[in-house]
Design a protein around this motif. Sequence first.
Motif, PDB file in Angstrom:
ATOM      1  N   GLU A 194      -2.002  -6.543   3.037  1.00 55.45           N
ATOM      2  CA  GLU A 194      -0.856  -6.039   2.263  1.00 55.45           C
ATOM      3  C   GLU A 194      -1.290  -5.300   0.991  1.00 55.45           C
ATOM      4  O   GLU A 194      -0.671  -4.328   0.606  1.00 55.45           O
ATOM      5  N   ARG A 195      -2.359  -5.804   0.377  1.00 60.25           N
ATOM      6  CA  ARG A 195      -2.834  -5.135  -0.843  1.00 60.25           C
ATOM      7  C   ARG A 195      -3.383  -3.761  -0.517  1.00 60.25           C
ATOM      8  O   ARG A 195      -3.182  -2.813  -1.272  1.00 60.25           O
ATOM      9  N   ALA A 196      -4.063  -3.651   0.635  1.00 60.30           N
ATOM     10  CA  ALA A 196      -4.638  -2.364   1.031  1.00 60.30           C
ATOM     11  C   ALA A 196      -3.536  -1.328   1.221  1.00 60.30           C
ATOM     12  O   ALA A 196      -3.666  -0.184   0.780  1.00 60.30           O
ATOM     13  N   SER A 197      -2.435  -1.744   1.854  1.00 56.84           N
ATOM     14  CA  SER A 197      -1.367  -0.765   2.079  1.00 56.84           C
ATOM     15  C   SER A 197      -0.587  -0.511   0.795  1.00 56.84           C
ATOM     16  O   SER A 197      -0.048   0.568   0.591  1.00 56.84           O
ATOM     17  N   ARG A 198      -0.555  -1.518  -0.089  1.00 53.90           N
ATOM     18  CA  ARG A 198       0.171  -1.364  -1.350  1.00 53.90           C
ATOM     19  C   ARG A 198      -0.515  -0.365  -2.267  1.00 53.90           C
ATOM     20  O   ARG A 198       0.126   0.456  -2.911  1.00 53.90           O
ATOM     21  N   ASP A 199      -1.850  -0.437  -2.305  1.00 60.79           N
ATOM     22  CA  ASP A 199      -2.584   0.425  -3.227  1.00 60.79           C
ATOM     23  C   ASP A 199      -2.847   1.809  -2.646  1.00 60.79           C
ATOM     24  O   ASP A 199      -3.288   2.702  -3.341  1.00 60.79           O
ATOM     25  N   GLY A 200      -2.587   1.965  -1.346  1.00 65.01           N
ATOM     26  CA  GLY A 200      -2.860   3.242  -0.702  1.00 65.01           C
ATOM     27  C   GLY A 200      -1.820   4.282  -1.069  1.00 65.01           C
ATOM     28  O   GLY A 200      -0.786   3.975  -1.649  1.00 65.01           O
ATOM     29  N   PRO A 201      -2.097   5.561  -0.730  1.00 61.64           N
ATOM     30  CA  PRO A 201      -1.119   6.605  -1.028  1.00 61.64           C
ATOM     31  C   PRO A 201       0.147   6.433  -0.183  1.00 61.64           C
ATOM     32  O   PRO A 201       0.098   5.834   0.888  1.00 61.64           O
ATOM     33  N   ASP A 202       1.251   6.982  -0.672  1.00 63.21           N
ATOM     34  CA  ASP A 202       2.548   6.776  -0.029  1.00 63.21           C
ATOM     35  C   ASP A 202       2.638   7.404   1.360  1.00 63.21           C
ATOM     36  O   ASP A 202       3.425   6.975   2.177  1.00 63.21           O
ATOM     37  N   PHE A 203       1.815   8.450   1.604  1.00 59.19           N
ATOM     38  CA  PHE A 203       1.962   9.149   2.877  1.00 59.19           C
ATOM     39  C   PHE A 203       1.382   8.374   4.051  1.00 59.19           C
ATOM     40  O   PHE A 203       1.642   8.694   5.192  1.00 59.19           O
ATOM     41  N   LEU A 204       0.597   7.340   3.761  1.00 55.80           N
ATOM     42  CA  LEU A 204      -0.118   6.658   4.834  1.00 55.80           C
ATOM     43  C   LEU A 204       0.794   6.097   5.944  1.00 55.80           C
ATOM     44  O   LEU A 204       0.527   6.332   7.121  1.00 55.80           O
ATOM     45  N   PRO A 205       1.863   5.385   5.581  1.00 59.24           N
ATOM     46  CA  PRO A 205       2.734   4.872   6.653  1.00 59.24           C
ATOM     47  C   PRO A 205       3.345   5.999   7.493  1.00 59.24           C
ATOM     48  O   PRO A 205       3.483   5.859   8.704  1.00 59.24           O
ATOM     49  N   VAL A 206       3.706   7.098   6.840  1.00 58.28           N
ATOM     50  CA  VAL A 206       4.303   8.224   7.554  1.00 58.28           C
ATOM     51  C   VAL A 206       3.267   8.848   8.486  1.00 58.28           C
ATOM     52  O   VAL A 206       3.537   9.143   9.650  1.00 58.28           O
ATOM     53  N   LEU A 207       2.058   9.016   7.951  1.00 55.56           N
ATOM     54  CA  LEU A 207       0.953   9.565   8.753  1.00 55.56           C
ATOM     55  C   LEU A 207       0.717   8.703   9.988  1.00 55.56           C
ATOM     56  O   LEU A 207       0.568   9.203  11.100  1.00 55.56           O
TER      57      LEU A 207
END
Lengths: 135, 270
Positions: free
Chosen positions: A30-43
Amino acid sequence: MRRLLELLFPPKSASASIARERLKIVLAHERASRDGPDFLPVLEKELLAVVRRYIEVRPDMIRVSLDKSGETSLLEINVEIDGATVKPDNALTHPPPGSRPGQALRGGSPLSRIAGEGAEHSEAGEGSTSAPIPL
Amino acid sequence: MAKVVVVTSGKGGVGKTTTAAAFAAGLALRGHKTVVIDFDVGLRNLDLVMGCERRVVFDFINVINGDAKLNQALIRDKRNDNLYIFPTSQTRDKEALRRDGVERVLRELDEDFDYVVCDSPAGIEHGAITALYFADSAIIVTNPEVSSVRDSDRIIGILASKSRRAERNQEPVSIQLLLTRYAPERVNKGEMLTVEDVKEILSIPLLGVIPESESVLRASNTGTPVVFDEESPAGRAYVDAVARFLGEQRELRFVKPERKNLFRFIFGKA
């Protein structure tokens, strides 16, 4: 002495250590996805859609991660296709504009190479149902 | 200059209101002029825990909307002159808690108080975000239990990105862990996460450990912040936590199982 006691009377549950390990894993994710850029889930979603045009994959079979070490960033995309099946119909009826689906399956990148292997499996299984690939 | 302290957790039912009440009362007992504000709009409960539910006339939302003056809404505690309670409204309109209005009220409190303790609602919605937005310090109330630890981690992430200090690139909010409902006997049996486990997983400094204690329910039953109960282990643990918050060194107490005591066994727990 304590060991002997534990051997004779095993502790009923050491569930706290299970809780600790589960928490460490889920929070790291969860921390990895939290700190990542916002486009990652969309990508991740869009990549999944593209991959789905050729092979049937479930959402949990694709992992996108962005690792940073020093000055280099590494975008890692993993698609697990063990057990995934090729969708020859879709691959041919909805080819992405300007691309040749046959090449995607026989291409040189690791992802498509694995996809190619998967394709062989399912083609063998499905036999004549798989359509010929126009080149 | 008042210091704004938010008591938050993400998860509900872990002891935020109990902590906000005990902490505010503890600061007041140490001679600091303190006000505790209920940010849980629609689910007012701080008034009950503080024992002033029958004295509520105006509330936080009335003041934000300009329908009442601050000094009309503030309730002075009958046990300690340094302690004030600022109850919230029972309105179902959560958006009534406007950020600009809260900022104006906080600025007004700033002149008269040393500490403003914000009792956050559960969740990560508007109310919880508004409660933590202006914070200088945050007390993360966590139970030694998986869902509580995970939600605490989430709220720590929000503090680091959504608070005013984060938005303005100021010194980050000082975040400290308060582990509540700790049962040393169960920890010893390997049935409950240890203080060290939770500290390590959340990687924030420890403010204190509050043992699971009968006195907490007794305190809320009677509307008395638990620090006023000098016999209670939980009350004493809160007093220690307040002292640490004020920069003192206090050793952790009540983290090891109590020795079986025949006297206690016969006459019952204190």
